[in-house]
Design a protein around this motif. Structure first.
Motif, PDB file in Angstrom:
ATOM      1  N   UNK A 125      -6.706  35.765  17.777  1.00 42.07           N
ATOM      2  CA  UNK A 125      -5.329  35.283  17.649  1.00 42.07           C
ATOM      3  C   UNK A 125      -5.285  33.795  17.357  1.00 42.07           C
ATOM      4  N   UNK A 126      -6.321  33.079  17.754  1.00 41.10           N
ATOM      5  CA  UNK A 126      -6.377  31.641  17.513  1.00 41.10           C
ATOM      6  C   UNK A 126      -7.239  31.310  16.296  1.00 41.10           C
ATOM      7  N   UNK A 127      -8.307  32.068  16.061  1.00 37.68           N
ATOM      8  CA  UNK A 127      -9.209  31.772  14.944  1.00 37.68           C
ATOM      9  C   UNK A 127      -8.855  32.635  13.726  1.00 37.68           C
ATOM     10  N   UNK A 128      -9.367  33.822  13.662  1.00 32.87           N
ATOM     11  CA  UNK A 128      -9.073  34.753  12.564  1.00 32.87           C
ATOM     12  C   UNK A 128      -9.565  36.134  12.964  1.00 32.87           C
ATOM     13  N   UNK A 129      -9.059  37.143  12.256  1.00 32.14           N
ATOM     14  CA  UNK A 129      -9.512  38.513  12.455  1.00 32.14           C
ATOM     15  C   UNK A 129      -9.945  39.112  11.135  1.00 32.14           C
ATOM     16  N   UNK A 130     -10.088  40.429  11.141  1.00 37.77           N
ATOM     17  CA  UNK A 130     -10.552  41.102   9.928  1.00 37.77           C
ATOM     18  C   UNK A 130      -9.723  42.343   9.647  1.00 37.77           C
ATOM     19  N   UNK A 131      -9.507  42.606   8.364  1.00 35.56           N
ATOM     20  CA  UNK A 131      -8.978  43.889   7.912  1.00 35.56           C
ATOM     21  C   UNK A 131     -10.172  44.833   7.871  1.00 35.56           C
ATOM     22  N   UNK A 132     -10.287  45.688   8.876  1.00 33.31           N
ATOM     23  CA  UNK A 132     -11.519  46.447   9.035  1.00 33.31           C
ATOM     24  C   UNK A 132     -11.740  47.475   7.929  1.00 33.31           C
ATOM     25  N   UNK A 133     -10.684  47.958   7.298  1.00 28.53           N
ATOM     26  CA  UNK A 133     -10.865  48.872   6.169  1.00 28.53           C
ATOM     27  C   UNK A 133     -11.579  48.159   5.025  1.00 28.53           C
ATOM     28  N   UNK A 134     -11.131  46.934   4.713  1.00 30.98           N
ATOM     29  CA  UNK A 134     -11.793  46.165   3.645  1.00 30.98           C
ATOM     30  C   UNK A 134     -13.176  45.694   4.078  1.00 30.98           C
ATOM     31  N   UNK A 135     -13.299  45.334   5.358  1.00 34.56           N
ATOM     32  CA  UNK A 135     -14.583  44.861   5.855  1.00 34.56           C
ATOM     33  C   UNK A 135     -15.647  45.952   5.744  1.00 34.56           C
ATOM     34  N   UNK A 136     -15.294  47.177   6.104  1.00 36.02           N
ATOM     35  CA  UNK A 136     -16.250  48.288   6.021  1.00 36.02           C
ATOM     36  C   UNK A 136     -16.531  48.680   4.579  1.00 36.02           C
ATOM     37  N   UNK A 137     -15.524  48.563   3.728  1.00 40.51           N
ATOM     38  CA  UNK A 137     -15.696  48.992   2.337  1.00 40.51           C
ATOM     39  C   UNK A 137     -16.472  47.972   1.499  1.00 40.51           C
ATOM     40  N   UNK A 138     -16.208  46.675   1.749  1.00 46.36           N
ATOM     41  CA  UNK A 138     -16.775  45.655   0.864  1.00 46.36           C
ATOM     42  C   UNK A 138     -17.561  44.557   1.593  1.00 46.36           C
ATOM     43  N   UNK A 139     -17.607  44.624   2.927  1.00 43.03           N
ATOM     44  CA  UNK A 139     -18.310  43.588   3.654  1.00 43.03           C
ATOM     45  C   UNK A 139     -17.431  42.359   3.858  1.00 43.03           C
ATOM     46  N   UNK A 140     -17.975  41.342   4.561  1.00 45.09           N
ATOM     47  CA  UNK A 140     -17.191  40.130   4.814  1.00 45.09           C
ATOM     48  C   UNK A 140     -16.792  39.435   3.521  1.00 45.09           C
ATOM     49  N   UNK A 141     -15.522  39.116   3.421  1.00 44.80           N
ATOM     50  CA  UNK A 141     -15.008  38.400   2.249  1.00 44.80           C
ATOM     51  C   UNK A 141     -13.698  37.742   2.635  1.00 44.80           C
ATOM     52  N   UNK A 142     -13.243  36.840   1.797  1.00 43.67           N
ATOM     53  CA  UNK A 142     -11.955  36.185   2.036  1.00 43.67           C
ATOM     54  C   UNK A 142     -10.817  37.199   2.037  1.00 43.67           C
ATOM     55  N   UNK A 143     -10.952  38.230   1.193  1.00 43.21           N
ATOM     56  CA  UNK A 143      -9.902  39.244   1.105  1.00 43.21           C
ATOM     57  C   UNK A 143      -9.811  40.066   2.391  1.00 43.21           C
ATOM     58  N   UNK A 144     -10.944  40.218   3.080  1.00 42.43           N
ATOM     59  CA  UNK A 144     -10.952  41.012   4.308  1.00 42.43           C
ATOM     60  C   UNK A 144     -10.547  40.185   5.526  1.00 42.43           C
ATOM     61  N   UNK A 145     -10.514  38.867   5.380  1.00 43.48           N
ATOM     62  CA  UNK A 145     -10.201  37.987   6.506  1.00 43.48           C
ATOM     63  C   UNK A 145      -8.698  37.932   6.748  1.00 43.48           C
ATOM     64  N   UNK A 146      -8.298  38.004   8.018  1.00 39.03           N
ATOM     65  CA  UNK A 146      -6.889  37.908   8.406  1.00 39.03           C
ATOM     66  C   UNK A 146      -6.693  36.589   9.153  1.00 39.03           C
ATOM     67  N   UNK A 147      -6.066  35.610   8.525  1.00 34.85           N
ATOM     68  CA  UNK A 147      -5.935  34.291   9.163  1.00 34.85           C
ATOM     69  C   UNK A 147      -4.977  34.326  10.348  1.00 34.85           C
ATOM     70  N   UNK A 148      -5.301  33.560  11.358  1.00 33.91           N
ATOM     71  CA  UNK A 148      -4.389  33.397  12.494  1.00 33.91           C
ATOM     72  C   UNK A 148      -3.296  32.404  12.117  1.00 33.91           C
TER      73      UNK A 148
END
Length: 368
Positions: A125-148
């Motif tokens: 909630x303070x740093x960032x999270x992840x869109x886990x569907x995109x994270x699992x499909x394509x790995x860590x990326x800016x598109x998968x990152x959910x900014x706080x």
């Protein structure tokens, strides 16, 4: 839900500050010819005027958002213009959240970059999270990152807010240290970082009663400039605050105008001030204080509830019988100890006070 249309904003039960007072912010921006820090919508002078009220040269009336010492507001605004974060500290009900929201609205034009602190607030909630569907499909990326909200404020040069900081677990609190000291938020999964741009700052709130919940580490506390918001200094000031807020809330709920019940507002404020101070208004009689805080915010709640009773089950005029139950609920938090305090106050103070007979009878009725 953020609102963009006038119709949606008008229908919102509790519009964001930048929506509810958009006309005042626009008028201030038009009249404001003083230097503004980078990415600020208004100058520090205009921000302070927005919070404390005034009349512009074109006749526009700026309503007070905070009734209290001007120096407190000036110190808070000045802090946000530096690289120090702002911690608003005070007992519950001293308008910390209200001031935080209006500061963010005036400085950045957006008060919604908010982290609400609870015992379950995660680090994401303070740093960032992840869109886990995109994270699992394509790995860590800016598109998968959910900014706080904090990350967004850093990237856009805005003001972020963290409410009830001391309710957040200590290890999660400390994730703010790098953000506030280095103005950087590392993203090790991507080998990147987000650097705060000019205009970024953070406002946190905490109340004095929560010191033992999750104490701030000394390292984190040093990153803040602390401003203590006191309880209203005088009964007149507190009555003014309660009447203004009740009037604003009442308009949203289609309740009778607060001035119609000004006598009862003053009575509620008097009861709260005497019980939390442990002495009657004239200083002659010492009384016991209950376990609750009896804050200004609680007085606003009692009066608003009373107005609702008057509107729906009475003649629309606020009377003692409309506020008695609300006062009882606010005072008696501990059924054993507080009930004794309330009974003693009723018999020793309220019963003997001129002009309070109807109030005494109404309180005795709901207490019984």
């Amino acid at each position: 839900m953020a609102t963009t249309g006038n119709e949606t904003t008008a229908e919102a039960l509790r519009p964001h500050a930048e929506d509810a007072f958009a006309h005042e912010l626009k008028a201030l921006a038009a009249a404001d010819d003083r230097p503004r820090p980078a990415r600020w919508k208004l100058s520090p002078w205009a921000v302070a005027t927005y919070l404390q009220g005034g009349t512009l040269e074109d006749g526009t009336v700026i309503t007070p958002k905070y009734v209290g010492p001007r120096r407190i507001v000036e110190v808070a605004v000045t802090t946000l213009a530096t690289d120090r974060a702002l911690l608003l500290l005070g007992v519950p009900g001293t308008a910390k959240t209200w001031v935080s929201e209006h500061l963010a609205a005036a400085v950045s034009g957006d008060s919604t970059l908010l982290v609400q602190g609870t015992a379950g607030t995660p680090e994401e909630a303070i740093r960032y999270g992840w869109n886990y569907a995109r994270l699992l499909a394509h790995g860590p990326s800016r598109e998968a990152l959910v900014p706080s909200p904090v990350m967004r404020a850093m990237a856009e040069g805005m003001t972020a807010r963290v409410e009830e900081l001391t309710r957040i677990p200590a290890d999660v609190q400390d994730s703010l240290i790098t953000v506030l000291s280095e103005k950087t938020l590392p993203i090790p999964e991507l080998g990147e970082e987000v650097q705060a741009v000019r205009g970024f700052n953070l406002i946190a709130t905490a109340n004095d009663r929560d010191r033992g919940v999750n104490e701030l580490s000394s390292a984190l506390r040093r990153r803040f400039n602390t401003v203590v918001l006191p309880l209203p200094a005088t009964a007149d000031a507190e009555v003014d605050i309660v009447a203004r807020r009740v009037d604003q809330m009442g308009r949203a709920l289609d309740l009778p105008a607060a001035p119609e019940g000004l006598e009862e507002i003053r009575r509620v404020v008097t009861v709260f001030r005497e019980l939390r101070g442990g002495v009657t208004d004239d200083g002659r009689t010492k009384i016991k204080s209950p376990s609750g805080t009896l804050s200004t915010a609680e007085a606003i709640s009692v009066v608003t509830g009373g107005l609702a009773l008057a509107a729906h089950f009475g003649d629309g005029v606020l009377r003692p019988s409309d506020v008695a139950a609300g006062i009882l609920g606010a005072v008696v938090r501990d059924p054993a100890a507080d009930q004794v305090v309330w009974q003693e106050y009723l018999e020793a103070v309220v019963r003997e006070r001129d002009g309070w007979k109807d109030f005494y009878r109404a309180c005795r009725e709901v207490t019984a």
